[in-house]
Each structure stands twice: as structure tokens, then as C-alpha cells.
Design an enzyme around this catalytic site. Structure first.
Site, PDB file in Angstrom:
ATOM      1  N   GLU A 297      53.844  54.712  36.969  1.00  0.00           N
ATOM      2  CA  GLU A 297      53.634  53.341  36.466  1.00  0.00           C
ATOM      3  C   GLU A 297      52.829  53.331  35.175  1.00  0.00           C
ATOM      4  O   GLU A 297      52.987  52.439  34.349  1.00  0.00           O
ATOM      5  CB  GLU A 297      52.925  52.481  37.518  1.00  0.00           C
ATOM      6  CG  GLU A 297      53.899  51.872  38.503  1.00  0.00           C
ATOM      7  CD  GLU A 297      53.277  50.826  39.424  1.00  0.00           C
ATOM      8  OE1 GLU A 297      52.139  50.392  39.197  1.00  0.00           O
ATOM      9  OE2 GLU A 297      53.944  50.467  40.404  1.00  0.00           O
ATOM     10  N   HIS A 326      61.204  75.323  51.895  1.00  0.00           N
ATOM     11  CA  HIS A 326      62.466  75.464  52.614  1.00  0.00           C
ATOM     12  C   HIS A 326      63.383  74.288  52.309  1.00  0.00           C
ATOM     13  O   HIS A 326      64.267  73.961  53.098  1.00  0.00           O
ATOM     14  CB  HIS A 326      62.177  75.596  54.111  1.00  0.00           C
ATOM     15  CG  HIS A 326      61.228  76.718  54.400  1.00  0.00           C
ATOM     16  ND1 HIS A 326      61.658  78.008  54.646  1.00  0.00           N
ATOM     17  CD2 HIS A 326      59.875  76.764  54.381  1.00  0.00           C
ATOM     18  CE1 HIS A 326      60.599  78.788  54.814  1.00  0.00           C
ATOM     19  NE2 HIS A 326      59.498  78.066  54.652  1.00  0.00           N
ATOM     20  N   LYS A 452      58.849  41.654  40.657  1.00  0.00           N
ATOM     21  CA  LYS A 452      58.137  40.633  41.447  1.00  0.00           C
ATOM     22  C   LYS A 452      58.716  39.244  41.156  1.00  0.00           C
ATOM     23  O   LYS A 452      58.950  38.450  42.064  1.00  0.00           O
ATOM     24  CB  LYS A 452      56.647  40.648  41.113  1.00  0.00           C
ATOM     25  CG  LYS A 452      55.917  41.871  41.678  1.00  0.00           C
ATOM     26  CD  LYS A 452      54.413  41.796  41.410  1.00  0.00           C
ATOM     27  CE  LYS A 452      53.720  43.065  41.895  1.00  0.00           C
ATOM     28  NZ  LYS A 452      52.276  43.068  41.676  1.00  0.00           N
TER      29      LYS A 452
HETATM   30  O1  PA5 Z   1      49.247  49.533  39.969  1.00  0.00           O
HETATM   31  C1  PA5 Z   1      49.611  48.375  40.026  1.00  0.00           C
HETATM   32  O2  PA5 Z   1      49.121  47.498  39.304  1.00  0.00           O
HETATM   33  C2  PA5 Z   1      50.679  47.935  41.009  1.00  0.00           C
HETATM   34  O3  PA5 Z   1      51.285  48.996  41.632  1.00  0.00           O
HETATM   35  C3  PA5 Z   1      50.045  47.033  42.069  1.00  0.00           C
HETATM   36  O4  PA5 Z   1      49.017  47.718  42.731  1.00  0.00           O
HETATM   37  C4  PA5 Z   1      51.064  46.551  43.094  1.00  0.00           C
HETATM   38  O5  PA5 Z   1      52.172  45.985  42.439  1.00  0.00           O
HETATM   39  C5  PA5 Z   1      50.446  45.518  44.016  1.00  0.00           C
HETATM   40  O6  PA5 Z   1      49.896  44.460  43.281  1.00  0.00           O
HETATM   41  P1  PA5 Z   1      48.820  43.509  43.912  1.00  0.00           P
HETATM   42  O7  PA5 Z   1      47.609  44.312  44.245  1.00  0.00           O
HETATM   43  O8  PA5 Z   1      48.538  42.474  42.849  1.00  0.00           O
HETATM   44  O9  PA5 Z   1      49.413  42.916  45.146  1.00  0.00           O
END
Ligand code: PA5
Length: 483
Positions: A297, A326, A452
Site C-alpha cells: 500500500e 515444499h 471503499k
Molecule cells: O493502511 C491503511 O490506511 C489501510 O489499510 C487501512 O488501515 C484500512 O483500509 C482500514 O481503514 P480504517 O482503519 O479507516 O477502517
């Protein structure tokens, strides 16, 4: 407090060991390290990125939050036999990783060895999974606490789970009983969960502003469930703080995050676009999952900071030694040489087991008898590394038909809260450094946010009608193509 360390071992990526075609020369490494200060300065000249980096780098020094969490744990412990985390992505992966790394394997099952509540982390919304859990927990709800974690408080998965649990608790225990069983962890100022917790007077732990999900494990996000289950969060933060000193070292030849970042960046630009993290320790397996999100990410971006189209991003892959020897190692050795390997190796395990004697009918197994299982595990790590570093089979006189692969190792003296804190922080800062070299913003995730929004649209949220139409026409199943 244990002073055990983690260290990055990088000899086996060097051209002297694996040759110039697939190795990095000292000169190339120095060039990347020389570039880094300027690149970091460029990144930090953007006030928003500077703030975001500073925000997560403050977390190990925030001993006040750790104290508040320990006070809360002391208050809740006697009435909590099951702790359920509802969260996803950065609001779940750190919790899972800390649990697997720092609690005994049988923690949830063996009441005798369990310190604190059983822990369940729901980072998915499969109705079979959650439904089956709710059946199990139904007669134990009295002593169950739910920790709802969402930075922005709008993520459909987490909020839907919360709404199911809220209804269940309200029906079963009424308003006061519901409030007693919910701990919210959300942004310090804004978001839907913040509004709900204010309105319903729920106990709320804070995620500092500017700390993004995948950089939040050392905030209340990861610390609360860890502390509830008996993890020494002071040592965890101390490990991160001590690593902060090491990765702040201006002599980049001594700075593990700088070396790690320079090597990863070099290899991405030299045909190795896949980064495999392979722990040889079951305890560390979910840290590889946590890393996978952090890396993907943060570093997978369409545009650089100037808005140029770049489509950058190493693909992180998780493998587990010895299990995946394996399953994957055949590909790793003989398939395309397009990967940089990072092994996680542990010198001292908490405990060991001796392999029993060989049966009389199988004297060929004698070589294993009486040896420690940890010796076998670490030998297998070396065996895999050897297979990747060698381009011909032992004793072969034929011309090599394979190539040599670069291998890093993170060496853990042992796995404990102090070393895990070091590891987490090392990889967070490495991620920022790699992003600086790429010239990208590691702290946003536009593709995740689009997903989202698309979910909101498909679930009928007002204002998203046009998007819903677009998605439906693009994803409608066309019978002509069904076979
Ligand atoms: O790293 C990030 O920002 C995302 O992976 C969020 O953690 C994930 O989308 C969840 O978001 P939130 O904590 O707002 O529910």
C-alpha cells in the site's frame, strides 16, 4: 529487559558473492546511499509528508498512551475472557502479527497457559466465519469485549461488523451493558466512529492524527489487544525506540533502514520487482503479512510526488520456512530470477525439542536422532539460501544453467517484544526511505479508497448512484462468456 537485537545481514546480495549480473556492487550501494539524504530532504520538504512521517515516528516515544492502556487493561481484565478485534488492513494486521509473534501457539485454546483473554481478530466479513464465531460466543458474551478499530470510522467491513455486534449487545444487555463491552479505537478528532462514540458515550482510544493505518501498530491500534493478552508493550516500544536511534544514524553505512532501502530500491530497478519475505519461525509468520500490506500500500503508486505517471511498486510475497520450501522454492530457484529474498532467522528459540531415536529398521535416519528441532529449522534456512545462492548442483561439472539470487537476512537474537518492536520500526522506516528514493508518497492509498467508495455505491449509499451504475455495467456477468 532483554537487550537482544535484530540485525540486517546483507553480504549475500553483494556482487562479490553472487556475481555482477544479479548482485549489487559496493559502488552501486554507495551511490544509492549517497542519494538518500537529498531524496529524504525532498520528501520532507512537503509539509504533509513530513508531518505524516513524524507522526508515526513519535509513537515509540509516547509512553503516556502505553500507561493509559495498561490502566484500562487492569480495569477490564477480570471481566474479559474473550477479546474480539473488529478491524481490517492496518487496523488488524498488526494485532494479528503481535499475537502470533508474542503469545504461545496454543494461547486461545489452552486455558492453563493463557495470560489474559482469548483473542479473535475479524478482518473479514465472510458471514460463515463471523456467524460461526457468534454461535460459539453466544453464551460467553457476558465476559467478551469488542475492540472496534477504524481510523476513519467508515470502512464498510468494520462498521457492518460493529452494527451487528451493537445490536446483539443492546438486545442482550441493554444500553449500559453494551457500553461496558465496547472499546473503540479511532481517529483522535474526526470520523463516524468518533461521532458514535461521543454520542453513545463509548470508551474511546485515540489514533493520533496523521498516523496512517499501516503505520499504526505501535499506537493504541496494536497496543491495546497486545496488552490485554499479556504482551509487554513497554518492551515493544523500547525496541522501536532503540531502533529509532539506529535508523536515525546519519552515517548511512551503519543505518539498517538506509542499507535495506538502498538494496531494495537497487534491485527493483534491476529486474527484481518481487520482494519475498520468508520467516523461518512460525512466530514471525504474520509479521510477514503485516509487512506485505505496509510494502504494497505504501509503495504501489501510479504517480510520483510531482504527478508524473510512474506505476511503481515492488510486489511483496510472503512465504514461510520450512512449509513453503515444499511449495515455492522450486520456482524461486529455477524460475525467473526476478526476486529479492529477505529471510527472517532466529538464533535462540524460547524452547527446543530433541528429535527422538531412529527406529532400528531405519538406520538411515540416525543422523537426525538427538538433534534439536531448531537446528533442523535453521539448517533448512541455510539450505534454502544455499540453493538460491548456487547456480549448479553440488559436484556437477556441467556449465551452470541457473543463476544466483540475492538474499538478505534479518537475524533475530530471539523473538520477544523488544526485538519485534525493533523489526516493526525498521520496516516502517525502510518503507519511508524506499518511497523517498522512488519519489512517491508512501502515506496515501487512493486505490483502497476507490474500493471503499465503490462499496458504498453498491450498497446504496446516497450520493453514489452514478458510480453504482458504472460499476454494475462493468461487472455484470455476461452469459456469453460463461463456460
Ligand atoms: O493502511 C491503511 O490506511 C489501510 O489499510 C487501512 O488501515 C484500512 O483500509 C482500514 O481503514 P480504517 O482503519 O479507516 O477502517
Amino acid at each position: 529487559m532483554s537487550q537482544s537485537q535484530i540485525n540486517l545481514y546483507y553480504k549475500n546480495v553483494m556482487a562479490d558473492v553472487i556475481g555482477a549480473e544479479h548482485g549489487i556492487t559496493k559502488k552501486q550501494l554507495d551511490e544509492q546511499l549517497e542519494k538518500l539524504p537529498e531524496k529524504l530532504q525532498e520528501m520532507r520538504s512537503n509539509p504533509e509528508l513530513k508531518m505524516k512521517e513524524e507522526a508515526y515516528r513519535k509513537l515509540p516515544h509516547d509512553t503516556e498512551t502505553a500507561k493509559q492502556i495498561k490502566d484500562l487493561v487492569a480495569e477490564l481484565k477480570s471481566r474479559c475472557e474473550n477479546l474480539v478485534v473488529l478491524g481490517i488492513g492496518g487496523s488488524a494486521l498488526g494485532n494479528i502479527a503481535l499475537q502470533t509473534a508474542l503469545k504461545p501457539y496454543m494461547h486461545n485454546i489452552d486455558d492453563k497457559s493463557r495470560i489474559g483473554p482469548r483473542l479473535f481478530v475479524f478482518d473479514n466479513i465472510d458471514p460463515n466465519q463471523l456467524g460461526s464465531f457468534l454461535d460459539w460466543v453466544d453464551d460467553k458474551l457476558d465476559k467478551t469485549i469488542f475492540n472496534v478499530i477504524s481510523k476513519l470510522g467508515q470502512t464498510a467491513e468494520t462498521i457492518s461488523q460493529f452494527m451487528i455486534i451493537r445490536q446483539l449487545l443492546l438486545r442482550k444487555f441493554g444500553l449500559e451493558g453494551y457500553k461496558d463491552r465496547i472499546i473503540v479505537t479511532t481517529d483522535v478528532k474526526e470520523g463516524t466512529l468518533r461521532t458514535i462514540s461521543k454520542e453513545e458515550n463509548l470508551h474511546c482510544l485515540e489514533i493520533p492524527q496523521c498516523v496512517g493505518g499501516r503505520f499504526s501498530v505501535l499506537s493504541a491500534v496494536g497496543l491495546f489487544s497486545a496488552a490485554m493478552c499479556g504482551v509487554d508493550i513497554d518492551s515493544l516500544l523500547k525496541g522501536a525506540r532503540d531502533m529509532d536511534a539506529r535508523v536515525s544514524c546519519e552515517d548511512f553505512n551503519k543505518n539498517p533502514a538506509a542499507i535495506n532501502a538502498a538494496i531494495n530500491y537497487h534491485y527493483y530497478n534491476h529486474g527484481k520487482k518481487i520482494s519475498v519475505m520468508m520467516p523461518y519461525s512460525y512466530a514471525l509468520k504474520d509479521l510477514a503479512d503485516w509487512y506485505r500490506q505496509l510494502w504494497a500500500e505504501s509503495l504501489g503508486k501510479a504517480e510520483d510526488r510531482e504527478g508524473n505517471e510512474v506505476h511503481i511498486g515492488p510486489t511483496p510475497v510472503k512465504a514461510l520456512g520450512t512449509t513453503d520450501q515444499h511449495s515455492q522454492v522450486q520456482l524461486y530457484r529455477e524460475g525467473p530470477n526476478d526476486k529479492l529474498f529477505t529471510f527472517l532467522q532466529v538464533s535462540n528459540f524460547d524452547r527446543d525439542l530433541k528429535i527422538g531415536p531412529a527406529p532400528d529398521c531405519a538406520p538411515e535416519l540416525e543422523f537426525l536422532a538427538g538433534k534439536d528441532l531448531s537446528t533442523l529449522l535453521n539448517s533448512e534456512k541455510k539450505a534454502t539460501e544455499y540453493a538460491l545462492l548456487q547456480n549448479k548442483d553440488p559436484g556437477s561439472t556441467e556449465q551452470p544453467y541457473l543463476t544466483k539470487h540475492p538474499c538478505l537476512t534479518v537475524l533475530f537474537d530471539e523473538v520477544n517484544a523488544y526485538t519485534v518492536g525493533q523489526f516493526i520500526y525498521l520496516f516502517e522506516v525502510t518503507t519511508s526511505f524506499v518511497a523517498a528514493l522512488f519519489g512517491i508518497n508512501p502515506y496515501d492509498q487512493p486505490a483502497v479508497e476507490l474500493g471503499k467508495k465503490a462499496t458504498f455505491a453498491l450498497m446504496g449509499r446516497p450520493g453514489y448512484g452514478k458510480l453504482a451504475q458504472q460499476i454494475k455495467s462493468l461487472t455484470k456477468i455476461d452469459g456469453d462468456f460463461l463456460v
